[in-house]
Design a protein around this motif. Structure first.
Motif, PDB file in Angstrom:
ATOM      1  N   THR A 213      -5.850  11.707 -10.139  1.00 13.49           N
ATOM      2  CA  THR A 213      -6.024  10.743  -9.062  1.00 13.49           C
ATOM      3  C   THR A 213      -7.254   9.867  -9.276  1.00 13.49           C
ATOM      4  OG1 THR A 213      -5.958  10.558  -6.639  1.00 13.49           O
ATOM      5  CG2 THR A 213      -7.403  12.264  -7.551  1.00 13.49           C
TER       6      THR A 213
ATOM      7  N   THR B 292      -1.955  10.252  -7.595  1.00 16.42           N
ATOM      8  CA  THR B 292      -2.010   9.916  -6.172  1.00 16.42           C
ATOM      9  C   THR B 292      -2.926   8.730  -5.846  1.00 16.42           C
ATOM     10  OG1 THR B 292      -3.635  11.699  -5.880  1.00 16.42           O
ATOM     11  CG2 THR B 292      -1.352  12.204  -5.347  1.00 16.42           C
ATOM     12  N   GLY B 293      -2.775   7.650  -6.612  1.00 23.06           N
ATOM     13  CA  GLY B 293      -3.309   6.377  -6.159  1.00 23.06           C
ATOM     14  C   GLY B 293      -4.683   5.978  -6.653  1.00 23.06           C
ATOM     15  N   ASP B 294      -5.047   4.747  -6.284  1.00 24.46           N
ATOM     16  CA  ASP B 294      -6.246   4.061  -6.769  1.00 24.46           C
ATOM     17  C   ASP B 294      -6.276   4.057  -8.293  1.00 24.46           C
ATOM     18  OD1 ASP B 294      -6.947   3.464  -4.206  1.00 24.46           O
ATOM     19  OD2 ASP B 294      -8.830   4.569  -4.197  1.00 24.46           O
TER      20      ASP B 294
ATOM     21  N   ALA C  85       0.816   5.029  -3.955  1.00 25.01           N
ATOM     22  CA  ALA C  85      -0.218   3.997  -3.890  1.00 25.01           C
ATOM     23  C   ALA C  85      -1.450   4.477  -3.131  1.00 25.01           C
ATOM     24  CB  ALA C  85       0.333   2.744  -3.207  1.00 25.01           C
ATOM     25  N   GLY C  86      -2.625   3.998  -3.573  1.00 25.24           N
ATOM     26  CA  GLY C  86      -3.872   4.184  -2.853  1.00 25.24           C
ATOM     27  C   GLY C  86      -4.323   2.889  -2.212  1.00 25.24           C
TER      28      GLY C  86
ATOM     29  N   ASP D  88      -4.719  -0.204  -4.475  1.00 25.40           N
ATOM     30  CA  ASP D  88      -3.593  -0.575  -5.336  1.00 25.40           C
ATOM     31  C   ASP D  88      -2.801  -1.777  -4.847  1.00 25.40           C
ATOM     32  OD1 ASP D  88      -3.711   1.340  -7.470  1.00 25.40           O
ATOM     33  OD2 ASP D  88      -3.141   2.873  -6.033  1.00 25.40           O
TER      34      ASP D  88
ATOM     35  N   TYR E  99       0.790  -2.598  -4.654  1.00 26.25           N
ATOM     36  CA  TYR E  99       2.038  -1.833  -4.700  1.00 26.25           C
ATOM     37  C   TYR E  99       3.132  -2.577  -5.475  1.00 26.25           C
ATOM     38  CZ  TYR E  99       5.843   1.093  -2.824  1.00 26.25           C
ATOM     39  OH  TYR E  99       6.908   1.933  -2.682  1.00 26.25           O
TER      40      TYR E  99
ATOM     41  N   ASN F 167       3.508   7.357   1.302  1.00 25.91           N
ATOM     42  CA  ASN F 167       2.687   6.157   1.160  1.00 25.91           C
ATOM     43  C   ASN F 167       1.817   5.996   2.404  1.00 25.91           C
ATOM     44  OD1 ASN F 167       1.537   3.681   0.715  1.00 25.91           O
ATOM     45  ND2 ASN F 167       3.455   2.564   0.454  1.00 25.91           N
TER      46      ASN F 167
ATOM     47  N   GLN G 222      -0.855   3.921   2.401  1.00 22.37           N
ATOM     48  CA  GLN G 222      -1.605   2.677   2.210  1.00 22.37           C
ATOM     49  C   GLN G 222      -1.455   1.740   3.404  1.00 22.37           C
ATOM     50  OE1 GLN G 222      -0.120  -0.629  -0.286  1.00 22.37           O
ATOM     51  NE2 GLN G 222      -1.910  -0.302  -1.587  1.00 22.37           N
TER      52      GLN G 222
ATOM     53  N   HIS H 181      -2.282   9.727  -0.515  1.00 22.74           N
ATOM     54  CA  HIS H 181      -3.568   9.307  -1.081  1.00 22.74           C
ATOM     55  C   HIS H 181      -4.745   9.690  -0.185  1.00 22.74           C
ATOM     56  CE1 HIS H 181      -6.564   7.083  -3.309  1.00 22.74           C
ATOM     57  NE2 HIS H 181      -6.935   6.478  -2.189  1.00 22.74           N
TER      58      HIS H 181
END
Length: 275
Positions: free
Chosen positions: A21, A62-64, A92-93, A96, A98, A128, A130, A164
């Motif tokens: 992550t 898991t994002g970023d 997505a974090g 991000d 998407y 998600n 985000q 995230h």
């Protein structure tokens, strides 16, 4: 389109998950996040994981993924993660784009699978959280309904949920302003579905483990810079980049450990007061 992946497990005793992550990559090498070359630290994590020669059934990211918002940085992630020769699912974090993720990851066969059936006993669900333009997280009504429906459709399986944003306060005031804002709604679902054995997230760049209404809830270190625990204001940690390994037993048991690279070369600029 929401899709699912059905995977066998390589070990008959347990499923083995690699959780990565908050890579915060750049299009150009040698760019830094808070004094850390995040591209180089990510490559070091990948190289160290490869050197351990462990077998994983699945990678969950898991994002970023990127710091500069570039398509090239997403491509860098995809190229490097393919070195592990393991299916990878993602979400997505807050940092991000998407739309970029959907396009670029598809080109690298990293399909957007929000549901994974692992072996005969496990269900993994990716949510998600985000909120575009915001650092905090929120699970929409559609996302919560998707979670409930998926749990009902596969109610014979133990479940592991990923998102995230952290759903439990981290103990860092500055980070907890950017928490999952409707964590109570997620909590209510966990209370009503006892086969949810675990919930995992990134976002806080820390290793934490909680017991949350009968399930394990945990955060995983970033592959780049870490945030100091129990800090009221923004503060960085000198802990090394890391990742998490999650073992899923047939009876719903989760065993999990955090690993970090052996090198201490990726030290942050401790004079920084935010990013």
């Amino acid at each position: 389109m929401q899709s699912f992946l059905h995977l066998p497990i390589k070990n008959s005793d347990f499923g083995n998950i690699l959780h990565i992550t908050d890579t915060h990559l750049f299009a150009n090498d040698n760019n830094q996040l808070l004094g850390v070359d995040s591209n180089a630290s990510f490559l070091s994590v990948i190289d160290e994981i490869k050197s351990l020669k462990k077998q994983y059934d699945l990678i969950v990211a898991t994002g970023d993924f990127v710091q500069d918002g570039s398509k090239e940085a997403y491509s860098l992630f995809a190229k490097q993660i393919q070195k592990l020769n393991t299916p990878c699912v993602w979400l997505a974090g807050n940092h991000d784009n998407y739309a970029y993720m959907q396009i670029i990851f598809k080109d690298y066969q990293l399909a957007e699978n929000k549901v994974v059936l692992l072996g005969d006993n496990w269900l993994l669900i990716l949510l998600n959280s985000q909120v575009v333009g915001q650092a905090y997280g929120y699970l929409s009504d559609l996302e919560l309904a998707f979670l409930r429906k998926t749990l009902e459709n596969y109610n014979d399986r133990y479940a592991l949920v990923f998102l995230h944003h952290h759903a439990i306060e981290s103990g860092c005031h500055w980070l907890d302003q950017h928490i999952l804002k409707n964590s109570d709604q997620l909590k209510n679902i966990i209370q009503n579905y006892p086969k949810i054995s675990g919930v995992g997230w990134g976002h806080i760049h820390q290793n934490q483990m909680h017991s949350w209404y009968g399930c394990k809830a945990f955060s995983t270190p970033s592959t780049c810079v870490q945030f100091k625990q129990a800090s009221y204001e923004f503060n960085l940690s000198v802990e090394a980049p890391g990742w998490r390994e999650i073992k899923l037993g047939k009876d719903g048991e989760i065993q999990t450990d955090v690993f970090r690279i052996n090198s201490n070369q990726f030290q942050p600029d401790l004079s920084q007061n935010g990013y």
